[in-house]
Design a protein around this motif. Sequence first.
Motif, PDB file in Angstrom:
ATOM      1  N   ILE A   1     -10.432   9.671   7.777  1.00 20.14           N
ATOM      2  CA  ILE A   1      -9.780  10.170   6.562  1.00 20.14           C
ATOM      3  C   ILE A   1      -8.603  11.066   6.934  1.00 20.14           C
ATOM      4  N   GLU A   2      -8.820  11.979   7.883  1.00 22.03           N
ATOM      5  CA  GLU A   2      -7.749  12.876   8.314  1.00 22.03           C
ATOM      6  C   GLU A   2      -6.585  12.112   8.935  1.00 22.03           C
ATOM      7  N   ALA A   3      -6.903  11.060   9.677  1.00 25.39           N
ATOM      8  CA  ALA A   3      -5.870  10.281  10.357  1.00 25.39           C
ATOM      9  C   ALA A   3      -5.206   9.257   9.449  1.00 25.39           C
ATOM     10  N   GLU A   4      -5.638   9.221   8.168  1.00 20.73           N
ATOM     11  CA  GLU A   4      -5.120   8.228   7.223  1.00 20.73           C
ATOM     12  C   GLU A   4      -5.209   6.832   7.827  1.00 20.73           C
ATOM     13  N   PHE A   5      -6.397   6.503   8.238  1.00 25.12           N
ATOM     14  CA  PHE A   5      -6.631   5.265   8.977  1.00 25.12           C
ATOM     15  C   PHE A   5      -6.775   4.043   8.074  1.00 25.12           C
ATOM     16  N   GLY A   6      -6.691   4.230   6.782  1.00 30.89           N
ATOM     17  CA  GLY A   6      -6.649   3.060   5.890  1.00 30.89           C
ATOM     18  C   GLY A   6      -7.959   2.682   5.248  1.00 30.89           C
ATOM     19  N   LEU A   7      -8.960   3.591   5.247  1.00 27.60           N
ATOM     20  CA  LEU A   7     -10.207   3.274   4.565  1.00 27.60           C
ATOM     21  C   LEU A   7      -9.929   2.959   3.102  1.00 27.60           C
ATOM     22  N   PRO A   8     -10.444   1.858   2.569  1.00 29.63           N
ATOM     23  CA  PRO A   8     -10.160   1.489   1.177  1.00 29.63           C
ATOM     24  C   PRO A   8     -10.870   2.406   0.191  1.00 29.63           C
ATOM     25  N   ASN A   9     -10.363   2.423  -1.042  1.00 25.15           N
ATOM     26  CA  ASN A   9     -10.974   3.209  -2.105  1.00 25.15           C
ATOM     27  C   ASN A   9     -12.183   2.454  -2.650  1.00 25.15           C
ATOM     28  N   LEU A  10     -13.371   3.038  -2.472  1.00 24.15           N
ATOM     29  CA  LEU A  10     -14.607   2.396  -2.926  1.00 24.15           C
ATOM     30  C   LEU A  10     -15.337   3.304  -3.906  1.00 24.15           C
TER      31      LEU A  10
END
Length: 488
Positions: free
Chosen positions: A254-263
């Motif tokens: 999350i901190e690295a803005e790694f691209g986890l999708p919005n769930l």
Amino acid sequence: MSDVDTASTKPEVYTRRIMGVETEFGITCTDGEARRLRPDEIARIMFRPVVDKYASSNIFISNGSRLYLDVGSHPEYATAECDNLTQLINYEKAGDVIADRMAVAAEQTLEKEGIGGQVYLFKNNVDSVGNSYGCHENYLVGRGMPLKSLGRRLMPFLITRQLICGAGRIYHPNPLHKGEAFPLGFCISQRADHVWEGVSSATTRSRPIINTRDEPHADSHTYRRLHVIVGDANMAEPTIALKMGSTLLVLEMIEAEFGLPNLELANDIASIREVSRDFTGSTPLALKDGSTITALEIQQLVFSYAQKWLEVRPEPEFSGTSNAEMAQVIDLWGRMLEAIKTQDFSAVDTEIDWVIKKKLIERYQQRGGMELGDPRLAQIDLTYHDIRPGRGLFSLLQSKGLIKRWTTDEAIELAVVQAPATTRAHLRGQILATADKLGAAVTIDWMRHKVNRPEPQLVELSDPFEVHNAEVEQLIAYMEENAEFYRN
């Protein structure tokens, strides 16, 4: 499943992070047939030596951790600040050792006073009448991330995380709660039925999954504390490692803005209860966008990102959880998800608490022809969490090699007496050791360290990563210079 996009990775991520665990223990005292003392009575006897020495039941101890008697007569232990995964496991398990030794001393007191009885401490989350007590996780995060925004990003993971690290229990519907939706059965999590909100500042009145109370115990301009209060108290070291390690990886992504999708889920609380009763992880969960997804699919998706993250994750330079240890977390996480998918748990049935316990209960059921509501099975469920070596079922199974280790007894024993060397707790430990040796009165909290006499001397440590401090050296020297004063 979508492909993982690593293009937005940022190197400035906390791969070295301060964290800690608070454990509330259930307590009772019996003579084998009947309860001898109320929980509050035995808790006071257990803490009597602490109060006699420090005039308080809320103290910091030599390993840098906090020991106190919490609301509801629960002995509680909060680990010192830790900055890597195995270190944290050592200090959490050290709390079990410390609490059990206090219970043994209380039994000796009861014997001398002609009362008798055995003291039982349970590292679980629900008592026999349905009251819940917690195991709280704390993670230091940057002040720049709004906590409610961080909470929303974390929520789908935390709601489904119980699949991989729940403690498990036999669920008995509370007779006071008429019309409960869930009948007698085995559920994955002990805490899932006892949270009522997603993100809020409440703790006991209306327990949330994430508590937003702003107490960073550090420089408030730089840091905030993520306080997760939904997790189960775990016995098996690999389960603790997976619970904390997977959460660390998600925070990093999350901190690295790694691209986890919005769930984002449509109903957090309904979802967490449903997940707890589905060993397959296949119950459809409604998302806010109107689509559905299963708990297993959420975990599989987050896991796929974590695998890719580990390939580019910066190696901590000084301390912190190494990539090699995170690879062990990823390995166990993957094996657990495969076990849920196939319903063949043989690859993880010595590592994950709820799987170990469910297998144990089913074996007793088959041998004795017992129904799940049989009180003998409830006793097995509870005894798994008895922290007394040689008496609790968990310790017996672990001693026989039926539960795998993540650390060693030697490392845990060292953590009982020595503060972590890589965090601020090291300085607190030095102050406490000197004060205890000289008999100096001190007032300690997470940040502030005060020598009370002859003249008050205060050192504030706002950097939780600090291990060298000239003011602490001066404070220790001040106590040593006044050694004669303390003797008198």
